[in-house]
Design a protein around this motif. Structure first.
Motif: not given
Length: 452
Positions: A186-192, A236-241, A254-256
């Motif tokens: 969900r975080r990655a989707a919003r960032a994209a 830089a806009g979400f936690e994993e990033g 990929s996003l771990p």
């Protein structure tokens, strides 16, 4: 339908109950815990969530207040395990064998040897598994005997390891859940720039619990992940990033899962844990001890005390890892609490009503990951319905992903063998084979110290 929560005195149980409010799937919640005070306090918190219309009953069945509001499931405190299980349609397992004091020990013993101690990762995770598995297997056997038709939702950590051990008793009726993968998606989707709830949204995720990778994001067939990985501002806009950094994510492709930070940045993670005022387990042990004592002394204030404690807990989640990457505050929307409660409700609703959905779950792969045998529990997207959870096809893991998955699966299975047989040799193998334990001699000393 009746939901039984094992570990019913757990601090996060109110999150599960709050998710049930206004949803007719569950009409009764039965709480069971070996700690009477914790169970009593959580009961008071749930009473407040229901607006004071408690209908709360103890083991005797005597009513503790006026009838419950129609949208709030009734709550009962069970006197023993069999009583809690009897008649259950769903069993939510969130037990903590040894309590928070056990977690403190799991962290400190490895740290004394210069390796990471963490609840589900490294030597600390193995120690927790070795202590928890015998109890989880015994619980599975009682479920099979007393409530064979119940669906078991496992959140007990280490979730993948425990789910696989329980599945050897219960088969496909036990399903492991975790909030990390869905949060990442969900975080990655919003960032994209995509809505994760849009009809045309899709993704590809594969791994084991706390060791998985998001490898595709699509919207109406358009691939979004490469653009996200090439955009440092968006990352830089979400936690994993922020946690992994744009340079490493571009190299990885990929996003771990957030827990892979312990593997990719092991020196920094270890240094951060060592330099922290207290380990995460020690912090939670003190925090929860204070909360349960205060709430037991003032039941009318139980909810306010719980909510304040919950917010502090969420704000400090993975604080050492954030400190290792420069230090930054968590996003406000991540402080609303876990997310695993919503995963559990979505799973129960899909099974109870045969409402087909797709969730990332921990289940036997059944061949979805070709290099693991069908009984190996993996964390992958699953179709869910009245039949349970069915793994969906995933793209084959790359060499790096496959290598880490195979290594960690060997650790899990050695721990399960140790729990089933009492073999010290298998327990040593589980510790020594973990990629965050750099010496068999260190593993041997940790194992010896854990039995003192």
């Amino acid at each position: 339908m009746r939901l039984t929560i094992l570990g019913g005195g757990g601090f996060r149980v109110p999150l599960v109950y709050r998710a049930l409010l206004g949803d007719p799937t569950v009409t009764e919640v039965v709480l069971y815990d070996t700690d009477a005070r914790r169970l009593r306090v959580v009961g008071a918190v749930l009473d407040a969530l229901r607006g004071g219309a408690s209908g709360l009953t103890g083991p005797s069945g005597a009513a503790g207040g006026p009838p419950a509001a129609p949208e709030a499931p009734a709550v009962r405190l069970a006197s023993d395990l069999d009583d809690a299980l009897r008649g259950a349609d769903f069993v939510f397992s969130a037990i903590r064998v040894g309590g928070t004091a056990g977690r403190v020990r799991d962290e400190r013993l490895p740290l004394a040897e210069g390796v990471l101690g963490q609840e589900t990762v490294g030597a600390g995770g193995v120690l927790y598994g070795l202590r928890t598995l015998p109890v989880a297997i015994a619980v599975a056997e009682r479920i099979k005997a007393v409530a064979p038709g119940a669906w078991v939702i496992n959140f007990t950590n280490p979730a993948g390891m425990v789910t696989e051990a329980m599945s050897r008793v219960l088969g496909p009726r036990v399903i492991g859940i975790c909030d990390s993968p869905v949060g990442l998606v969900r975080r990655a989707a919003r960032a994209a720039g995509a809505d994760p709830d849009a009809p045309g949204f899709g993704y590809d995720y594969v791994g084991l619990n706390h060791a998985g990778w998001l490898r595709r994001l699509t919207l109406d067939g358009r691939e979004l992940l490469p653009g996200l990985l090439a955009d440092p501002v968006a990352l830089a806009g979400f936690e994993e990033g922020r946690l992994f950094g744009a340079r490493w994510l571009a190299a990885l492709g990929s996003l771990p899962n957030e827990y892979l930070h312990y593997y990719y940045f092991r020196r920094e993670s270890l240094d951060a844990v060592r330099s922290a005022p207290a380990t995460r387990g020690a912090f939670l042990d003190r925090q929860q001890s204070a909360f349960f004592a205060a709430a037991d002394a003032a039941p009318a204030d139980a909810y306010a005390l719980w909510d304040a404690t919950r917010r502090e807990r969420e704000e400090t989640y993975m604080a050492e890892n954030r400190a290792a990457t420069g230090g930054w505050e968590r996003d406000p929307h991540d402080l609303d609490g876990g997310g695993y409660d919503r995963v559990a409700l979505a799973l129960m609703r899909a099974i109870a009503r045969d409402e087909r959905t797709v969730l990332i779950l921990n289940v036997p792969g059944g061949g979805a990951v070709s290099f693991l045998d069908p009984a190996a529990v993996v964390e992958v997207p699953c179709e869910v319905g009245a039949f349970g959870a069915r793994p969906l096809p995933v793209a084959p893991p790359d060499e790096h992903q496959a290598g880490l998955m195979l290594t960690l699966k060997s650790v899990e299975r050695a721990a399960i063998e140790a729990a089933a047989t009492g073999s010290r040799t298998a327990a040593l193998r589980a510790l020594a084979l973990h990629p965050l334990v750099d010496s068999a001699a260190v593993a041997d000393r940790i194992l010896t110290a854990s039995h003192k």
